[in-house]
Structures are given as structure tokens and as C-alpha cells.
Design an enzyme around this catalytic site. Structure first.
Site: not given
Length: 493
Positions: A92, A98, A255, A279, A281
Site C-alpha cells: 500500500q 487498504c 485496517h 497486512n 502494507w
């Protein structure tokens, strides 16, 4: 037949709120190759309007210094896909999407579904003309979305999603296509992964609140993953205004996480249920039991450990299902067939899709709390004629899954609009020759089923109903709220 949707009783058909631009990818590429120029998309230009309208608006700090560059301007040898598109290709960027990143990561788990969406044969060499295309499901039909490959950057780096491999570009190009159908990049900020799940598959979603989860939820999740369903999860905030916040266990609230696996491992004589999450990220992982290289893995048979345990700072981790249920708030499942979550058998289903709209003064009647206007809403008649095969008690019930989806919510954010609160009510129809239920009928009748009212794009509910005829009334919660919608009804045949 399992269900026949006979008529729209008073609703007004409305065209999809996303313009069908009818851009022909092959024709456009051929024309640009003939002229010796790279494609620039006039319908989603590389400029401020496509970037955003508020936080990413032309005069915003976040838009300062943004330059639109092609992959060939960012690296010497750009690739569309390197060694297959995988969930680790999604990291991301500076956009609060997200939920979309979690959905894209889940999409990579099924190569057939992924290939339908991204056209993996695309590249930067053969007949390259700066043009790419992706296939997305939009309100009942598959749409080919054409884009140019000009991407927002700052100081030579991609501003939004990027791959671990700096010269791999399928994920930022897919993000751009999704931004295009929703009006801008900023329109993608905030949302539920199931929205993108549905747009990648045409499936239908189900949300489980973990505080009220059924006892067999782990089995539901494992079966759904095995059948190609897409799953995600998130942690609700502790306060209404809480943004993304890291817990001491390195989980992030508000998230979206992809759910990429559900397995059982042997520890001594017992089995432990594990779930794998990612995740978007691409880093920040759970540090508790069953995390990367934690001591719990030492108790597992070597062959099981070798299969599942993986140590890398890639945002993906295992955790015990019991810990997962305690810490996360919801599980979202998008089923490619509507019976994945409740039946051991793959049923056969009819799908009926109808479009309608709520208009002030005619069809925007509000919910049943407003009896004077409720009957103005569009009404749809369904006929259930086939007994559910999973009903082994000799009953006369039919499985029905109803999804009500409102259109164009993200595209209207620039105007200050957002999703309406929407829901639907189901009534049994008995012995009438006319089909429209008026105010007196609705005061007299009691609903046999209803949904909750939510301000998300789609509300879905599943019911077991006796054979017969029913009227479905979709509405906004308050009268005189305008919008268009798609009603989908699945019934077993």
C-alpha cells in the site's frame, strides 16, 4: 425452476451510474501504434481531476509535487508481471485504500479469477502503446476498463500501490483502472474489501461479526478458501474517531487484512486451528503466538512446519483462530457461489438481476417506518418453486439469497454525497390478481423476512422461505433519498 423473478412492480429502470465508455482496447492500441504515439486516456486524464477533489485536490498538500510518469520513465526494463502475480506484489502507498489492497492480495490466490481481471499476457514490449485494460464486474455486467499507463509519482517513486519488485507494474495499473471506474484515486479512500471482491468476481458477500460468530466459522472459512472465495478481516476502532492505530501486538485497527489461509496443525495429540492473514502494507506483523518463527512452531511435526511456517517481513503471518476471534471484529467472505457458507453440497442456483431507482415524488418512499409513503418504493415479485436439497426434514422450503446494491456512491463523493442507508423487506403474496401492494396491504401484512439497513454499497441476507410467491421491497431508510440500485436474487433450482 427454483425461483422466477416475474416483474418490477412500479420501479423505474435506470442506466448504470458508471458511464459505459465503450473504449475498444484493440482498436485504440492499433490506432496509437499506427500513429507512433503512446495512448493518453481522455476519459481519465493524467491530471488533478483524476487524482482527487479534497485531500488530493489540485491545491492540497498531498497533491503537491505529483508527476504522472509511465513505467518506462521509472525504470529501464518495466515488467507487467514477474514470476507470477502474488499477494506479496501488493504494498500500500499513500492512499487509504487498504480495503482494495487486501482484496487484490486475496485475488492472487485464484489464478483463473486473477487472469480474467488483469489479462496477464499484457507487457511493455510486444505492440506496446502505453495502453492497458482490465475486466471488472460493474452492477451486473463485466466491463473492459481501458487505461493509459501514466501513474502518479513523487520524486521518481510511485505514490500509491507498488510491488516489492520495483519494475513490476500490474498492481498499480489495476489500482488505476479501479480509480477510473470510481471517478478518482481519492474516491477509493476508505471502504470494505467485499466491495472490491464483488467487482473482481461478480460474487455475493457475507459479513460475520466475530462477537456473534457461528461455532463452525473456522470450517466455513476453510471451505470458502478451498472453493476460491475471497476473505478479509478488520479490527473495529475503540472510539468513533480512531484512525489506523498499532496495538502492542503489532496489529492495526480500522485496517483491512486479507485472509489467505486456514489450516490445522498437530501439537501432541491435539489439533490447533490457524488462520493466515496479510497486512497490505507489506510489513507490520502480529508478534504473538504462531507468528513468524515463534516457539509454538517447535511443537509441530517437521513436515507441517515446513509447509506452513515462513519467516519474512512481508506483512503475512499465522495466528491461532482463538486469538483471531478475540482480536478481530469481522470476517468478510465473497462467495463465488452463494451456497459455500452453509452447505456441504454445491447447489445449483438461479440468478435474477433487476435494476431500479428511488426518485423524489414517485419511488423514494423510505422504509416501513413511513407507512404513508412506503408503498411507493419499487416492488419485485419472486416465485419459489423448488424445495432446498439440503432440507432433509421433509419441509417445503427454498434457499434464497438477496443482495441489494446501490450504484455510484464513490463517484458522487466529489459532490459531497455518500452511500444511502438501504435495506429491503420481504412479504408473502397470497391470492391476489394485481401485483402491487398498496398502503392498506402493507399495514395489514407482516414481513416474512427483512434485512438490516446499512450505509454500505450492498446489503445481503440469506433466508429459508416456504414455496410460494413473495414481494421484495427495497428502500432507503428515509423517504426522498434518491439513488439507483441493482437487486440480485439467488434461489436454488
Amino acid at each position: 425452476m427454483g425461483g422466477v423473478l416475474c416483474s418490477d412492480m412500479g420501479g423505474t429502470n435506470n442506466q448504470t451510474t458508471i458511464a459505459d465508455l465503450k473504449q475498444d482496447f484493440e482498436a485504440l492500441r492499433k490506432e496509437n501504434l499506427k500513429q507512433g504515439v503512446l495512448f493518453c486516456d481522455p476519459t481519465f486524464p493524467a491530471g488533478p481531476k483524476s487524482l482527487g477533489f479534497n485531500e488530493l485536490g489540485p491545491s492540497s498538500i498531498k497533491a503537491f509535487g505529483v508527476e504522472w510518469k509511465r513505467p518506462k520513465d521509472l525504470c529501464s526494463s518495466p515488467q507487467f508481471i514477474i514470476d507470477g502475480a502474488t499477494r506479496t506484489d501488493i504494498c500500500q502507498g499513500e492512499l487509504g485504500d487498504c480495503w482494495l489492497m487486501a482484496a487484490i492480495a486475496s485475488l492472487t490466490l485464484d489464478k483463473d479469477i486473477l487472469a480474467r481481471v488483469i489479462h496477464p499476457e499484457q507487457n511493455f514490449t510486444d505492440n506496446y502503446a502505453g495502453i492497458f485494460h482490465f475486466q471488472l464486474w460493474q452492477y451486473g455486467k463485466w466491463v473492459d476498463v481501458v487505461i493509459d499507463d501514466l501513474l502518479p509519482t513523487r520524486k521518481g517513486q510511485l505514490l500509491f500501490v507498488h510491488s516489492v519488485e520495483k519494475n513490476e507494474f500490474w498492481s498499480p495499473l489495476l489500482e488505476k483502472a479501479y480509480a477510473k471506474v470510481n471517478g478518482s484515486y481519492e474516491a477509493l479512500s476508505g471502504g470494505l474489501a467485499t466491495e472490491a471482491f464483488v467487482d473482481f468476481t461478480g460474487g455475493i458477500s457475507k459479513c460475520y461479526t466475530l462477537s456473534k460468530a457461528p461455532p463452525n466459522l473456522f470450517s466455513i472459512m476453510k471451505k470458502a478458501l478451498s472453493r476460491g472465495s475471497l476473505l478479509s478481516s478488520s479490527i473495529s476502532p475503540s472510539t468513533a474517531n480512531e484512525k489506523e492505530a498499532k496495538t502492542k501486538e503489532h496489529l492495526v485497527t480500522t485496517h483491512a487484512y486479507s485472509i489467505t489461509g486456514a489450516e490445522e496443525v498437530h501439537v501432541g495429540e491435539s489439533q490447533v486451528e490457524l488462520v493466515r492473514l496479510r497486512n497490505p502494507w507489506g510489513h507490520m506483523e502480529w508478534n504473538g503466538a504462531w507468528s513468524d518463527d515463534s516457539k509454538e512452531w517447535d511443537q509441530v511435526l517437521p513436515e507441517e512446519k515446513a509447509k506452513l511456517d515462513h519467516s519474512a517481513d512481508d506483512g503475512e503471518f499465522w495466528m491461532a483462530f482463538s486469538d483471531f476471534v478475540q482480536r478481530y471484529s469481522v470476517v468478510e467472505i465473497c462467495n463465488l457461489t452463494p451456497d459455500v457458507s452453509s452447505s456441504d453440497e454445491v447447489g445449483q442456483w438461479n440468478l435474477f438481476q433487476f435494476e431500479g431507482s428511488w426518485k423524489v415524488g414517485s419511488t423514494a418512499g423510505g422504509c416501513s417506518n413511513h407507512p404513508a409513503t412506503f408503498s411507493l418504493n419499487p416492488q419485485f415479485l419472486i416465485k419459489l418453486e423448488h424445495v432446498d436439497r439440503s432440507d432433509h426434514d421433509g419441509g417445503q422450503n427454498c434457499s434464497v439469497l438477496v443482495g441489494l446494491m446501490q450504484k455510484g456512491g464513490r463517484r458522487e463523493r466529489e459532490l459531497g454525497h455518500d452511500y444511502n442507508f438501504i435495506g429491503f423487506v420481504v412479504y408473502k403474496r397470497k391470492g391476489r390478481t394485481d401485483v402491487h401492494l398498496g398502503p392498506d396491504d402493507l399495514r395489514r401484512l407482516s414481513p416474512v423476512a427483512r434485512s438490516s439497513f446499512v450505509n454500505t454499497r450492498e446489503v445481503c441476507e440469506r433466508f429459508q422461505l416456504p414455496l410460494g410467491e413473495y414481494v421484495i421491497i427495497p428502500s432507503t431508510y428515509e423517504p426522498n433519498h434518491v439513488g439507483s440500485f441493482l437487486l440480485r436474487v439467488f434461489s436454488e433450482k
